[in-house]
Design a protein around this motif. Structure first.
Motif, PDB file in Angstrom:
ATOM      1  N   LEU A 114      -9.875  17.358 -66.221  1.00  0.00           N
ATOM      2  CA  LEU A 114      -8.574  18.018 -66.076  1.00  0.00           C
ATOM      3  C   LEU A 114      -8.354  18.510 -64.646  1.00  0.00           C
ATOM      4  O   LEU A 114      -7.248  18.372 -64.109  1.00  0.00           O
ATOM      5  CB  LEU A 114      -8.452  19.177 -67.060  1.00  0.00           C
ATOM      6  N   ASN A 115      -9.387  19.077 -64.030  1.00  0.00           N
ATOM      7  CA  ASN A 115      -9.261  19.513 -62.631  1.00  0.00           C
ATOM      8  C   ASN A 115      -8.966  18.338 -61.719  1.00  0.00           C
ATOM      9  O   ASN A 115      -8.144  18.450 -60.798  1.00  0.00           O
ATOM     10  CB  ASN A 115     -10.542  20.205 -62.171  1.00  0.00           C
ATOM     11  N   HIS A 165      -0.477  21.544 -50.529  1.00  0.00           N
ATOM     12  CA  HIS A 165      -0.807  20.511 -51.508  1.00  0.00           C
ATOM     13  C   HIS A 165      -2.196  19.925 -51.236  1.00  0.00           C
ATOM     14  O   HIS A 165      -2.970  19.694 -52.171  1.00  0.00           O
ATOM     15  CB  HIS A 165       0.240  19.393 -51.484  1.00  0.00           C
ATOM     16  N   TYR A 214      -2.400  14.985 -59.224  1.00  0.00           N
ATOM     17  CA  TYR A 214      -0.971  15.258 -59.420  1.00  0.00           C
ATOM     18  C   TYR A 214      -0.391  16.074 -58.265  1.00  0.00           C
ATOM     19  O   TYR A 214       0.666  15.742 -57.730  1.00  0.00           O
ATOM     20  CB  TYR A 214      -0.764  15.999 -60.744  1.00  0.00           C
ATOM     21  N   VAL A 215      -1.084  17.134 -57.871  1.00  0.00           N
ATOM     22  CA  VAL A 215      -0.600  17.989 -56.786  1.00  0.00           C
ATOM     23  C   VAL A 215      -0.545  17.214 -55.482  1.00  0.00           C
ATOM     24  O   VAL A 215       0.423  17.336 -54.726  1.00  0.00           O
ATOM     25  CB  VAL A 215      -1.497  19.241 -56.654  1.00  0.00           C
ATOM     26  N   GLY A 228      -9.193  21.447 -56.248  1.00  0.00           N
ATOM     27  CA  GLY A 228      -9.284  20.815 -57.556  1.00  0.00           C
ATOM     28  C   GLY A 228     -10.379  19.765 -57.629  1.00  0.00           C
ATOM     29  O   GLY A 228     -11.121  19.693 -58.611  1.00  0.00           O
ATOM     30  N   ILE A 250      -5.301  17.355 -62.203  1.00  0.00           N
ATOM     31  CA  ILE A 250      -4.401  18.299 -61.534  1.00  0.00           C
ATOM     32  C   ILE A 250      -4.420  18.079 -60.027  1.00  0.00           C
ATOM     33  O   ILE A 250      -3.374  18.105 -59.369  1.00  0.00           O
ATOM     34  CB  ILE A 250      -4.774  19.746 -61.892  1.00  0.00           C
TER      35      ILE A 250
END
Length: 79
Positions: A16-17, A34, A23-24, A41, A20
């Motif tokens: 999940l990290n 960003h 995505y960022v 992350g 993320i």
């Protein structure tokens, strides 16, 4: 190498990290915030996966313990 079921939450957290972080970064690849958040992350994901494989693997792996410590030492560089 087998992995204890206790490692599953850490592996899920790592994935999940990483998701993320990707995505960022894709939302603003040139923005400094960003890039910094994506780096944090990725480091968090690598750390969680390293802990899962280093601590919960049977037999325990010294390589993954060293990997986890090396990844944790990169955390100050991401900010």
């Amino acid at each position: 190498m087998s992995i204890s079921p206790s490692a599953i939450p850490l592996l899920i957290t790592g994935v999940l990290n990483l998701g993320i972080a990707v995505y960022v970064y894709k939302r603003g690849p040139r923005g400094r915030p960003h890039i910094a958040l994506a780096a944090i992350g990725v480091i968090g994901a690598l750390w969680a996966i390293g802990v899962a494989l280093g601590h919960y693997a049977i037999p325990q792996s010294v390589f993954f313990v060293r990997f986890t410590l090396a990844v944790a030492s990169l955390a100050p560089l991401s900010t």
